[in-house]
Design a protein around this motif. Sequence first.
Motif, PDB file in Angstrom:
ATOM      1  N   LEU A 129       0.859  -1.180  -0.176  1.00  0.00           N
ATOM      2  CA  LEU A 129       0.195   0.077   0.017  1.00  0.00           C
ATOM      3  C   LEU A 129       0.821   1.027   0.119  1.00  0.00           C
ATOM      4  CD1 LEU A 129      -2.689   1.399   0.381  1.00  0.00           C
ATOM      5  CD2 LEU A 129      -2.547   0.868   2.718  1.00  0.00           C
ATOM      6  N   MET A 135       1.019   4.295  -2.707  1.00  0.00           N
ATOM      7  CA  MET A 135       0.447   5.501  -2.187  1.00  0.00           C
ATOM      8  C   MET A 135       1.424   6.555  -2.406  1.00  0.00           C
ATOM      9  SD  MET A 135      -1.230   5.975   1.584  1.00  0.00           S
ATOM     10  CE  MET A 135       0.255   7.061   2.200  1.00  0.00           C
ATOM     11  N   ALA A 194      -3.400  -3.014  -3.934  1.00  0.00           N
ATOM     12  CA  ALA A 194      -3.579  -1.620  -3.266  1.00  0.00           C
ATOM     13  C   ALA A 194      -3.776  -0.597  -4.340  1.00  0.00           C
ATOM     14  CB  ALA A 194      -2.477  -1.468  -2.575  1.00  0.00           C
ATOM     15  N   ASP A 243      -7.363  -1.098  -5.790  1.00  0.00           N
ATOM     16  CA  ASP A 243      -8.261  -0.719  -4.792  1.00  0.00           C
ATOM     17  C   ASP A 243      -8.515   0.678  -4.588  1.00  0.00           C
ATOM     18  OD1 ASP A 243      -9.858  -1.704  -2.287  1.00  0.00           O
ATOM     19  OD2 ASP A 243      -8.553  -0.249  -1.660  1.00  0.00           O
ATOM     20  N   ARG A 244      -7.301   1.417  -4.606  1.00  0.00           N
ATOM     21  CA  ARG A 244      -7.322   2.869  -4.405  1.00  0.00           C
ATOM     22  C   ARG A 244      -8.061   3.632  -5.728  1.00  0.00           C
ATOM     23  NH1 ARG A 244      -7.067   4.448   0.904  1.00  0.00           N
ATOM     24  NH2 ARG A 244      -6.436   6.358   0.161  1.00  0.00           N
ATOM     25  N   ALA A 249      -5.138   1.695   7.736  1.00  0.00           N
ATOM     26  CA  ALA A 249      -5.518   1.804   6.111  1.00  0.00           C
ATOM     27  C   ALA A 249      -5.349   0.267   5.457  1.00  0.00           C
ATOM     28  CB  ALA A 249      -4.657   2.661   5.506  1.00  0.00           C
ATOM     29  N   LEU A 274      -8.149  -2.249   3.606  1.00  0.00           N
ATOM     30  CA  LEU A 274      -7.560  -3.019   2.395  1.00  0.00           C
ATOM     31  C   LEU A 274      -8.102  -4.350   2.550  1.00  0.00           C
ATOM     32  CD1 LEU A 274      -6.600  -2.787  -0.534  1.00  0.00           C
ATOM     33  CD2 LEU A 274      -4.373  -2.672   0.371  1.00  0.00           C
TER      34      LEU A 274
END
Length: 435
Positions: free
Chosen positions: A180, A184, A244, A247-248, A389, A393
Amino acid sequence: MTDALPQTQLAVKWYPPRCDVRLESVPVPRVQHPDDAIVKIELAGLCGSDLHAYRGLEDISQPHVCGHEFVGHVVALGESFSPTSSPSRPPLYGTLRVGDKVISPFTTSCGDCRFCRLGFTARCVSSLLFGSPALPGAQAQYVRVPDAGGTLLPVEPSSPLNAILDKNLLLLADILPTGLFVAMQALAHPKLAPVLTGHPWPASESEFLKMEASASAAPLTHEDRTLTVGLVGLGPVGLCAAIALIDRLASLSVPLRIVAVDTNPIRRTKAQTIISTFSQSTLEELHVVDPDEAQVIVRKWGGGGCHAVLEVGHSISHRWVCPNMSHNAQVVGTPPALTLSHGLLAPSGVLSSCGVHQAPALPFTGREMYNTNMTLEFGRCNVRSLSDAAAGLLVRQQDALSEVVERIVPLTNAVEAYERFESGEWGKVVFNVWA
Ligand SMILES: [Zn+2]
Ligand SMILES: [Zn+2]
């Protein structure tokens, strides 16, 4: 606050110079400091990062208990854990009890220092890495957790995490927050904002920095708004990074193209299977390929390369690993992976890397970075700050993530597991420390 603990336990110990791990009987740790917790481990992970020491790539010579990923139950607590704990300290000191189920990040973080308070827990002033000479690791039956009130992630009775198998909860110790984190670090960068928001730089900057953009260019095209991402390394962290990332982006209607790269065909097959399950997402193109094919695909896309490249490990030459090994192997953060990542990156792109870097120099110069307006995001995941977070997830994407751990083996099989994991023959391995 201490249950009766045995005197000795089974643990995996590393010996110098390389490729030597042994199952041994070692003392069960005891509380040494008021902030300590002792955790009885249920499952412990074997991670790509364990291979750095295993291969003798780290500058250490002291034998130590390996492992930095574990899920278990608290069996002893230091005196700091009390309902009357100061409200100026991490709240877990007031709530954690013997018997509670916990997951631990791979590093400790005190929760009290400035870095912890700001969320940069990877740089906690007292941070220690489990499975290092400084802190005995978790490929064992019990482990001591210093700064436990700032470090441990409790699995609350009401948490949706209770419905998730321990082998999947173990992903929260390292590889899921790290995946993640690497996604990110790229997605949150202002340079990706024009693609994600449709507003050219600098109007696309965060609310705080936002400025008027000069209306000097033609409008953005569909192609301009298509996010292109390179993913270098398809080991367990790479799979978590891919999940991740998708998903984001699920809440945005931005088309996404991914080129996912690894030299290991077993890993490519697994990645293709897992990432392809996201058929309902905006994933417009997915290419799971070897490095040479990746260059061709990225050239075909145009735009000079990918907007972002996530470097999460890549097959490397045997010259980087133990001299007695003739196979290619996977090590996160090694120079060939960075070289490939750099080659896939577009001007004004973001190279986000989460590997543990051992090489003394980067494979590109400051001049090259200037001439391409390249951004390099580096460093250890702020794992404790990302725990919640990552837990969200895990709950949302548990079907895909349940494919990441490939096998659970008894701790007594640790020597074989290290060999097979190191060779790339086995994927993510978890130890049942009581089998
Ligand atoms: Zn790990
Ligand atoms: Zn701290």
